[in-house]
Design a protein around this motif. Structure first.
Motif, short mmCIF file in Angstrom:
data_model
loop_
_atom_site.label_atom_id
_atom_site.label_comp_id
_atom_site.label_asym_id
_atom_site.label_seq_id
_atom_site.Cartn_x
_atom_site.Cartn_y
_atom_site.Cartn_z
N UNK A 132 0.84 -1.19 0.00
CA UNK A 132 0.00 0.00 0.00
C UNK A 132 0.88 1.24 0.00
N UNK A 133 1.12 1.83 -1.18
CA UNK A 133 1.82 3.11 -1.21
C UNK A 133 0.88 4.19 -0.67
N UNK A 134 1.40 5.08 0.14
CA UNK A 134 0.60 6.12 0.79
C UNK A 134 1.07 7.50 0.35
N UNK A 159 -5.60 5.80 5.27
CA UNK A 159 -5.67 4.38 5.66
C UNK A 159 -5.15 3.47 4.56
N UNK A 160 -4.46 2.43 4.96
CA UNK A 160 -4.02 1.37 4.05
C UNK A 160 -5.05 0.26 4.16
N UNK A 161 -5.76 0.01 3.09
CA UNK A 161 -6.82 -1.01 3.12
C UNK A 161 -6.43 -2.18 2.22
N UNK A 207 -4.89 0.06 8.37
CA UNK A 207 -3.66 0.43 9.07
C UNK A 207 -3.30 1.86 8.69
N UNK A 208 -2.65 2.57 9.62
CA UNK A 208 -2.18 3.94 9.36
C UNK A 208 -0.80 4.12 9.97
N UNK A 209 0.02 4.89 9.28
CA UNK A 209 1.26 5.35 9.88
C UNK A 209 0.95 6.63 10.65
N UNK A 210 1.61 6.80 11.77
CA UNK A 210 1.45 8.02 12.58
C UNK A 210 2.83 8.59 12.82
N UNK A 211 2.96 9.90 12.65
CA UNK A 211 4.25 10.57 12.80
C UNK A 211 4.12 11.77 13.73
N UNK A 212 5.28 12.15 14.31
CA UNK A 212 5.34 13.36 15.12
C UNK A 212 6.75 13.92 15.03
N UNK A 213 6.82 15.24 14.87
CA UNK A 213 8.12 15.91 14.96
C UNK A 213 8.55 15.91 16.42
N UNK A 214 9.81 15.64 16.69
CA UNK A 214 10.28 15.67 18.08
C UNK A 214 10.10 17.06 18.70
N UNK A 215 9.94 17.10 20.00
CA UNK A 215 9.80 18.37 20.73
C UNK A 215 11.00 19.26 20.43
N UNK A 230 8.38 11.34 2.88
CA UNK A 230 8.17 10.97 1.49
C UNK A 230 8.02 9.48 1.27
N UNK A 231 7.25 9.13 0.27
CA UNK A 231 7.07 7.76 -0.21
C UNK A 231 6.77 6.73 0.88
N UNK A 232 5.84 7.04 1.80
CA UNK A 232 5.51 6.01 2.79
C UNK A 232 4.85 4.81 2.10
N UNK A 233 5.18 3.63 2.58
CA UNK A 233 4.64 2.40 1.99
C UNK A 233 4.54 1.32 3.05
N UNK A 234 3.45 0.58 3.04
CA UNK A 234 3.28 -0.57 3.92
C UNK A 234 3.23 -1.83 3.06
N UNK A 235 3.80 -2.90 3.58
CA UNK A 235 3.68 -4.23 2.98
C UNK A 235 3.10 -5.12 4.06
#
Length: 129
Positions: A25-27, A43-45, A103-111, A120-125
């Motif tokens: 699933x390319x996101x 969401x990756x379905x 499924x979802x990727x979740x990100x956060x910039x550090x404090x 860039x180019x997030x992907x799930x397998x």
């Protein structure tokens, strides 16, 4: 019948465990602009052929500009697995994870990070059985 022929017949007629399947699933890329705020991927379905199966293993990857880092998780519903700062990897899925839920990727910039970054180019397998 010789031993080799008997072995071949046994292998051909013995039931084998179901082979696992997988999907990728390319996101869409994400722009993270505010430190401490969570950003979620689309969401990756799964494809319809995976319906009713169990998730066995999940792999991920994404790109960041050189020298940048983010905190990352892979989530299904409210259950999240921390990915740390690794930009790629894989793990065995928690037993409660099901193909029927995205499924979802979740990100956060550090404090303290003041500059926006694009993931860039997030992907799930996803492997299922």
């Amino acid at each position: 019948m010789n031993k080799v022929a008997g072995l071949l017949l046994l292998l051909l007629w013995s039931p084998l465990p179901a082979a696992p399947g997988s999907w990728q699933s390319p996101l869409a890329e994400l722009r993270l602009a505010v430190a401490g705020r969570f950003y979620h991927s689309e969401p990756a379905t799964p494809p319809p052929i995976a319906a009713g199966e169990n998730i066995v293993r999940v792999g991920w990857r994404y790109r960041l500009p050189a020298g940048r880092r983010v905190q990352a998780w892979l989530c299904q519903g409210e259950q999240c697995v921390p990915l740390g700062s690794a930009r790629r990897g894989h793990f065995l899925a928690p037993p409660a994870w099901r193909v029927t839920r995205p499924l979802r990727l979740r990100f956060r910039l550090p404090a303290g990070e003041r500059r926006a970054v694009t993931v860039g180019a997030p992907r799930l397998t996803v492997e299922y059985r």
